[in-house]
Design an enzyme around this catalytic site. Structure first.
Site, PDB file in Angstrom:
ATOM      1  N   CYS A 189       6.099  67.242  80.801  1.00  0.00           N
ATOM      2  CA  CYS A 189       5.213  66.077  80.918  1.00  0.00           C
ATOM      3  C   CYS A 189       3.758  66.479  81.139  1.00  0.00           C
ATOM      4  CB  CYS A 189       5.686  65.127  82.007  1.00  0.00           C
ATOM      5  SG  CYS A 189       5.690  65.845  83.641  1.00  0.00           S
ATOM      6  N   HIS A 205      -7.496  64.849  86.402  1.00  0.00           N
ATOM      7  CA  HIS A 205      -6.875  63.526  86.352  1.00  0.00           C
ATOM      8  C   HIS A 205      -7.765  62.449  85.743  1.00  0.00           C
ATOM      9  CE1 HIS A 205      -3.071  63.707  89.042  1.00  0.00           C
ATOM     10  NE2 HIS A 205      -2.911  64.211  87.848  1.00  0.00           N
TER      11      HIS A 205
HETATM   12  C1  PEP Z   1       1.370  68.395  85.678  1.00  0.00           C
HETATM   13  O1  PEP Z   1       1.040  69.012  86.688  1.00  0.00           O
HETATM   14  O2  PEP Z   1       1.562  68.934  84.573  1.00  0.00           O
HETATM   15  C2  PEP Z   1       1.584  66.939  85.725  1.00  0.00           C
HETATM   16  C3  PEP Z   1       2.130  66.293  84.724  1.00  0.00           C
HETATM   17  O3  PEP Z   1       1.170  66.282  86.813  1.00  0.00           O
HETATM   18  P1  PEP Z   1      -0.353  65.987  87.185  1.00  0.00           P
HETATM   19  O4  PEP Z   1      -1.184  66.198  85.967  1.00  0.00           O
HETATM   20  O5  PEP Z   1      -0.370  64.597  87.671  1.00  0.00           O
HETATM   21  O6  PEP Z   1      -0.626  66.995  88.265  1.00  0.00           O
END
Ligand code: PEP
Ligand code: MG
Length: 577
Positions: A504, A191
């Site tokens: 996403c 993140h």
């Molecule tokens: C994912 O897991 O691909 C996502 C978009 O969420 P995060 O990166 O916040 O876990």
């Protein structure tokens, strides 16, 4: 000194190192000469507190175990007045212009080296006492104030170097003074890396020992594209790094013309390109980069920046309202908190303290903490009437969880109506990021309004590869046949039930992987705003009918390497970067 890690956020930065050891809580930085008296004062205050604490311990031991056992602490009290410790640390603060924590740590290293030289067993035993005393002094320094507050006072540009860099640390700092981020751990989908890309700060992760070898106050040059970190660069190197930065900026500028063009393939298939953002302030910037809307707002970043106060319904309502009005008339998809129990900023009683990403996290945690979930849902539903909003649940692994989450939304709506507040109908969907959700996508599609495939987590859980662990990043393989099959399965389930399906995860921001996803029939994506112009350029050169055939062949391939060959053979003649 040159270090090499994983470039996780493009661009270059040159600045002074601030070193953060999250494991110990220690922070190292260089201080301007005018701040020297304050650092010395902090150290003296830590000594006074330590003296009181040790005397107190000594008295307790003396009364419970007898005075003969208390003498050990006399040695520690003497150390507090030893010239080799505090006086030496003060000298280091003065001569090297570093903060008290760094000076203390260097003093400990000097003393340890001295003890190691001789083979006197008495001295070796004392070594434990010295580190105990230094540990106590460091603890007292930490207790004397929020270390990040000190960083906020430093003049930039700064390069933040850490063993582990969490998003909440970054969220609490002034980004304008950060030239680059450097960390021992982490990878592309961590993140903090995602956040760095979105706020456009160059970053290099997975360096293993950067926080140990880079001295606070050192000049550091970082290339977030190549993963190079140069400590103490000479003028020529700085000039070369800056030239690379200008080149990168020129490349980005060359993509500017694509920002306002629609996302569409050469053969006319419309592609929706939305943005992943972490702060309501980012909505207008996403629009400016050419986003068709906000496809993923990671609401847990409100908690990273605001702590417990951010949990209040009113605080959340204001943030969501700012977000939907800032994005209007475009739509916003807001994901409910995706945090683990340890990241929830409240005191918890009765829950285990596991930090496991496979523990009580995402929708599981929200369902387990009904009050918090209801407050978030009420805030969302109230803000929904100010624009166009969809609510999305993270980490869903079964139809039962989806039903429970939707029931929670219905309850929140009912309680608002009871307060006389109008609640619009808000579509509710799920993140497909747990393999069980991908495999049962047909069942979930019957009850969800939309899907957003979170490939960051889907890949790590499907392949059993921790996405934050740079040591296994080689095995983190988006082109693995298992991933392709899951993606095909989810896209197909969505089509059959006529619900929208987007991707996403970070995978969508990679031009080659984006091509494959279009071939698998996905026509909606959400990505870091900075990646949108390049994605548009790539899509506008692409023939959807061709990539559908490529994807069909890729789905028959037995290995990731074979899948990659299909893609690169197809893309080779095209000017894709
Ligand atoms: C994912 O897991 O691909 C996502 C978009 O969420 P995060 O990166 O916040 O876990
Ligand atoms: Mg996820």
């Amino acid at each position: 000194m040159r270090l090499k890690g994983l470039g996780v956020s493009a661009g270059v930065g040159v600045g002074t190192a601030v070193v953060l050891h999250r494991a110990s809580g220690d922070l190292g930085f260089s201080v301007p000469a005018r701040r020297v008296p304050r650092e010395i004062e902090r150290l003296q205050a830590a000594r006074t507190a330590a003296r009181e604490q040790i005397s107190h311990i000594k008295d307790r031991i003396a009364s419970s175990a007898g005075a003969e056992h208390a003498y050990l602490f006399d040695a520690q009290l003497l150390m507090l007045d030893d010239r080799m410790l505090i006086d030496r640390a003060i000298e280091i603060i003065r001569n090297h212009l570093v903060n008290a924590e760094t000076a203390l740590q260097r003093t400990l290293e000097e003393i340890s080296a001295l003890f190691d030289k001789g083979d006197d067993p008495y001295l070796r035993e004392r070594r434990g006492d010295v580190s105990d005393v230094v540990g106590r002094l460091s603890g007292n320094l930490r207790a004397g104030g929020d270390p990040l507050a000190f960083v906020r006072e430093l003049e930039g540009p700064l390069v933040l170097v850490a063993d582990e860099l969490t998003p909440s640390i970054i969220a609490q700092l002034d980004w304008h003074r950060l030239a680059a981020l450097v960390s021992d751990e982490g990878s592309w989908t961590y993140h903090t890396a995602i956040l760095a890309r979105s706020i456009r700060i160059p970053a290099v992760a997975g360096l293993r020992n950067a926080s140990a070898v880079i001295a606070p106050g050192a000049l550091v040059a970082v290339d977030g594209t190549t993963g190079e970190v140069i400590v103490g660069p000479d003028e020529a190197t700085i000039a070369e790094i800056r030239a690379r930065g200008r080149q990168r900026a020129q490349f980005e500028e060359s993509l500017d013309e694509f920002r306002r063009l629609p996302g569409v393939t050469a053969d006319g298939v419309a592609i929706r390109l939305e943005a992943n953002i972490e702060s309501p302030d980012d909505a207008p910037r996403a629009h400016e980069r050419g986003a068709d809307g906000i496809g993923l707002f990671r609401s847990e970043f409100l908690l990273a920046a605001g702590g417990q106060a951010a949990l209040a319904e009113e605080a959340q309502y204001l943030a969501y309202r700012q977000l939907v009005t800032g994005a209007a008339p475009a739509a916003v998809t807001i994901r409910t908190f995706d945090v683990s129990q340890a990241q929830m900023p409240i005191e918890q009683v009765g829950f285990d303290g596991s930090r496991s990403p496979l523990g009580l996290r995402g929708i599981r945690l929200s369902l387990a903490m009904d009050d918090i979930f209801q407050a978030q849902l009420r805030a969302l539903l109230r803000a929904a009437s100010h624009g166009s909003m969809r609510i999305m649940f993270p980490f869903v692994s079964s139809v039962e969880e989806l039903r429970a989450a939707r029931e929670a939304v219905a309850r929140a709506a009912a309680s608002l109506r009871a307060r006389g507040i109008d609640v619009p109908r808000v579509p509710t969907g799920v993140m497909i990021e747990v393999p069980s959700a991908a495999i049962t996508a047909d069942l979930l599609a019957a009850e969800a309004d939309f899907f957003a495939i979170g490939t960051n987590d889907l890949i790590q859980y499907c392949l059993a590869v921790d996405r934050t662990d740079d040591r296994v990043s080689r095995l983190y393989e988006p082109l693995h046949p298992a991933i392709l099959r899951m993606l095909r399965n989810v896209a197909r389930a969505g089509r059959r039930r006529h619900i929208r399906v987007s991707v996403c995860g970070e995978m969508a921001a990679d031009p080659v992987l984006l091509t494959l996803l279009v071939g698998l029939g996905v026509t909606e994506f959400s990505m870091s705003p900075t990646a949108i112009p390049l994605a548009k350029q790539v899509l506008r050169d692409l023939n959807a009918a061709d990539v559908t055939r490529v994807a069909a062949r890729a789905l028959r391939a037995a290995t990731a390497a074979d899948v990659e060959k299909e893609l690169t053979t197809f893309l080779a003649p095209q000017p894709v970067k």
